[in-house]
Every structure is written in structure tokens, then in C-alpha cells.
Design a protein around this motif. Structure first.
Motif, mmCIF file in Angstrom:
data_model
loop_
_atom_site.group_PDB
_atom_site.id
_atom_site.type_symbol
_atom_site.label_atom_id
_atom_site.label_comp_id
_atom_site.label_asym_id
_atom_site.label_seq_id
_atom_site.Cartn_x
_atom_site.Cartn_y
_atom_site.Cartn_z
ATOM 1 N N THR A 25 0.835 -1.195 0.000
ATOM 2 C CA THR A 25 0.000 0.000 0.000
ATOM 3 C C THR A 25 0.870 1.245 0.000
ATOM 4 N N THR A 26 0.352 2.313 -0.570
ATOM 5 C CA THR A 26 1.041 3.603 -0.535
ATOM 6 C C THR A 26 0.363 4.561 0.441
ATOM 7 N N ASP A 27 -0.619 4.070 1.170
ATOM 8 C CA ASP A 27 -1.362 4.885 2.127
ATOM 9 C C ASP A 27 -0.661 4.852 3.477
ATOM 10 N N ALA A 28 -0.108 6.000 3.881
ATOM 11 C CA ALA A 28 0.617 6.065 5.150
ATOM 12 C C ALA A 28 -0.309 6.275 6.336
ATOM 13 N N GLY A 29 -1.587 6.462 6.087
ATOM 14 C CA GLY A 29 -2.522 6.771 7.165
ATOM 15 C C GLY A 29 -2.565 5.712 8.252
ATOM 16 N N TYR A 30 -2.481 4.443 7.869
ATOM 17 C CA TYR A 30 -2.506 3.353 8.848
ATOM 18 C C TYR A 30 -1.392 3.529 9.868
ATOM 19 N N PHE A 31 -0.217 3.968 9.400
ATOM 20 C CA PHE A 31 0.948 4.106 10.274
ATOM 21 C C PHE A 31 0.951 5.440 11.008
ATOM 22 N N GLU A 32 0.456 6.494 10.362
ATOM 23 C CA GLU A 32 0.420 7.806 11.003
ATOM 24 C C GLU A 32 -0.512 7.828 12.206
ATOM 25 N N HIS A 33 -1.550 6.993 12.191
ATOM 26 C CA HIS A 33 -2.547 7.000 13.256
ATOM 27 C C HIS A 33 -2.551 5.692 14.046
ATOM 28 N N HIS A 34 -1.484 4.942 13.962
ATOM 29 C CA HIS A 34 -1.417 3.657 14.652
ATOM 30 C C HIS A 34 -1.421 3.863 16.166
ATOM 31 N N ARG A 35 -1.986 2.907 16.890
ATOM 32 C CA ARG A 35 -2.057 3.030 18.351
ATOM 33 C C ARG A 35 -0.680 2.961 18.988
ATOM 34 N N GLN A 36 0.289 2.325 18.318
ATOM 35 C CA GLN A 36 1.648 2.257 18.860
ATOM 36 C C GLN A 36 2.433 3.492 18.430
ATOM 37 N N ALA A 37 2.965 4.200 19.421
ATOM 38 C CA ALA A 37 3.703 5.418 19.109
ATOM 39 C C ALA A 37 4.894 5.146 18.199
ATOM 40 N N SER A 38 5.568 4.031 18.413
ATOM 41 C CA SER A 38 6.757 3.748 17.606
ATOM 42 C C SER A 38 6.408 3.551 16.136
ATOM 43 N N MET A 39 5.220 3.044 15.841
ATOM 44 C CA MET A 39 4.796 2.919 14.450
ATOM 45 C C MET A 39 4.590 4.298 13.832
ATOM 46 N N ARG A 40 4.037 5.220 14.612
ATOM 47 C CA ARG A 40 3.851 6.581 14.108
ATOM 48 C C ARG A 40 5.188 7.290 13.950
ATOM 49 N N PHE A 41 6.045 7.156 14.973
ATOM 50 C CA PHE A 41 7.303 7.894 14.994
ATOM 51 C C PHE A 41 8.328 7.383 13.988
ATOM 52 N N ARG A 42 8.382 6.062 13.788
ATOM 53 C CA ARG A 42 9.457 5.485 12.995
ATOM 54 C C ARG A 42 9.034 5.097 11.579
ATOM 55 N N VAL A 43 7.727 5.123 11.290
ATOM 56 C CA VAL A 43 7.260 4.761 9.951
ATOM 57 C C VAL A 43 6.342 5.846 9.384
ATOM 58 N N GLY A 44 5.185 6.054 10.006
ATOM 59 C CA GLY A 44 4.180 6.942 9.434
ATOM 60 C C GLY A 44 4.627 8.378 9.276
ATOM 61 N N PRO A 165 9.999 12.246 16.014
ATOM 62 C CA PRO A 165 9.285 13.516 15.886
ATOM 63 C C PRO A 165 8.477 13.809 17.146
ATOM 64 N N VAL A 166 8.015 15.036 17.262
ATOM 65 C CA VAL A 166 7.193 15.454 18.395
ATOM 66 C C VAL A 166 5.750 15.598 17.910
ATOM 67 N N GLU A 167 4.833 14.912 18.581
ATOM 68 C CA GLU A 167 3.419 15.018 18.231
ATOM 69 C C GLU A 167 2.780 16.184 18.972
ATOM 70 N N GLY A 168 1.898 16.880 18.296
ATOM 71 C CA GLY A 168 1.203 17.974 18.940
ATOM 72 C C GLY A 168 2.053 19.220 19.022
ATOM 73 N N GLU A 169 1.620 20.168 19.818
ATOM 74 C CA GLU A 169 2.317 21.444 19.962
ATOM 75 C C GLU A 169 3.514 21.296 20.892
ATOM 76 N N ARG A 170 4.669 21.753 20.439
ATOM 77 C CA ARG A 170 5.865 21.674 21.271
ATOM 78 C C ARG A 170 5.761 22.698 22.401
ATOM 79 N N ARG A 171 6.013 22.238 23.613
ATOM 80 C CA ARG A 171 5.974 23.118 24.775
ATOM 81 C C ARG A 171 7.289 23.011 25.541
ATOM 82 N N PRO A 172 7.617 24.026 26.325
ATOM 83 C CA PRO A 172 8.860 23.946 27.108
ATOM 84 C C PRO A 172 8.737 22.864 28.177
ATOM 85 N N PRO A 173 9.831 22.197 28.514
ATOM 86 C CA PRO A 173 9.773 21.173 29.561
ATOM 87 C C PRO A 173 9.408 21.793 30.903
ATOM 88 N N ARG A 174 8.705 21.013 31.715
ATOM 89 C CA ARG A 174 8.288 21.513 33.026
ATOM 90 C C ARG A 174 8.339 20.373 34.025
#
Length: 217
Positions: A25-44, A165-174
Motif C-alpha cells: 500500500t502507498t497509504d501512510a494513514g494506517y501508520f500515522e494513526h497507529h495506536r503504537q507510538a513507535s509505528m507513528r514515529f518510525r514509519v508513518g 518527531p514530536v506530536e502535537g504542539e511543542r511546549r517547554p519542559p516543566r
């Protein structure tokens, strides 16, 4: 040559993962929205970023019939092995043989091989497999400098850091740990400060055990 300079427009990449759905498949959506963060971060999410640079991506599971037919010269420039679960038990040997054979097949046809190591796989009983797979790679990537430090002595080769990558809005560490009360600070009252509450974000239970072993009771 670094990885960034090796990229070019219209480059074609196939991402191979045993957690990918059946079929090419050429559809990256499955990986971009996968429940496993590593699938989103390292593939999607990397595939989406590469698409913005004109790099084409396709995705396939290793158990897809005729996977090797998709690895033909002229049809693909590179394959990326990422998020390999390599299940334990009797099926492990079959998975390992298939991965190593696929990497050999690609290299014999002049297709670049990239192995992305998501975790410290060398603390598991599958470390030797990942070491063998890495010997077949043109490049090995990891998600952090610390993981690179762990991997390089075991692989005896350079390791490229491609940060998550960082998901969502980047915020300063606290960091706001529970503070003692005013009375306890001046010695008028003894107060037991509650323990820190930690949210474990990650999939390897062994990592959690390693952390728990060095935290005071």
C-alpha cells in the motif's frame, strides 16, 4: 554521504514491517494513526515528511505473499526495515530467516537497505538476529544519541541518529514535584512528601523493570 544528502526527488522507498497490514500500500494513514507510538514515529510520520521532499513511499508486511517481487531494480531505490516485532517462540526462526533473506535479495539487486532499530534490542534474546540484519544494511538508524552509543560497540559500524518527531504542539519542559509545606520547612511540622507520580510511556516492559530496579522503594 549523510542520509539527508542521499535523498532525491522521486526516490522510491518500501518500508517493511511485520506489523504492516497485508498487501502493498502507498497509504501512510494506517501508520500515522497507529495506536503504537513507535509505528507513528518510525514509519508513518517519517514517510509523510519524506513525501514533502518528493520521496515516494510504499508499505508492506513481510508475510505478504510474493514480497520479493516488489523488490526489483528500477521499481524501488531503498527498503527500510523498521518496527520489527519478531515474535518469540517457534515462529521466530522463520521470521528471522525471512528478514535476512529479504535483505540479501535487495542488496543483490542494488537496492539500498536501511535497518531502523527502535529499542535497545541487544538486551533481548533477539540481539544476535538484529546484529546479523545490520551487517546487511547500507545504513543503520536509531532514535537517540544514547541508543546510538549502545548500538555502535555491538555493531562495529556508524549509526545514524534520526530523532523521533514530536506530536502535537511543542511546549517547554516543566517539572513540578510536590513541595514540602511551609511548616515542615521551618521544622514545626514533620510532613511526608508523597512519592513522584510517573507515567510510563513505552512498550517494552523490560525497560520498565530496569527503571524500577534503580528507584528507591
Amino acid at each position: 554521504m549523510d542520509l539527508a544528502s542521499a535523498l532525491r526527488k522521486n526516490m522510491r522507498i518500501i518500508w517493511i514491517s511485520d506489523t504492516a497490514p497485508a498487501g502493498l500500500t502507498t497509504d501512510a494513514g494506517y501508520f500515522e494513526h497507529h495506536r503504537q507510538a513507535s509505528m507513528r514515529f518510525r514509519v508513518g510520520m517519517p514517510a509523510r515528511a519524506l513525501a514533502a521532499l518528493g520521496v515516494e513511499s510504499a508499505f508492506i508486511g513481510l508475510d505478504t505473499p510474493a514480497v520479493l517481487e516488489h523488490l526489483a531494480p528500477g521499481s524501488v531505490d531503498a527498503v527500510v526495515f523498521s518496527k520489527l516485532s519478531t515474535p518469540r517462540g517457534p515462529t521466530f526462526d522463520a521470521f528471522a530467516t525471512a528478514y535476512l533473506g529479504t535483505a540479501d535479495h535487495a542488496r543483490q539487486r542494488g537496492i539500498a537497505v536501511i535497518v531502523d532499530l527502535v529499542d535497545n534490542v541487544f538486551v533481548t534474546d533477539r540481539g544476535e538476529f538484529f546484529a546479523q540484519l545490520s551487517t546487511r544494511a547500507d545504513a543503520v538508524t536509531v532514535g537517540s544519541e544514547k541508543l546510538a552509543e549502545v548500538c555502535m560497540p555491538r555493531l562495529h559500524r556508524p549509526v545514524h541518529v534520526v530523532a523521533d518527531p514530536v506530536e502535537g504542539e511543542r511546549r517547554p519542559p516543566r517539572f513540578a514535584p510536590p513541595a514540602p509545606t511551609l511548616l515542615s520547612r521551618i521544622g514545626l511540622k514533620r510532613t511526608t512528601i508523597r512519592p513522584l507520580r510517573v507515567l510510563w510511556f513505552g512498550g517494552q516492559y523490560r525497560n520498565f523493570l530496569d527503571l524500577a530496579a534503580v528507584i528507591p522503594t
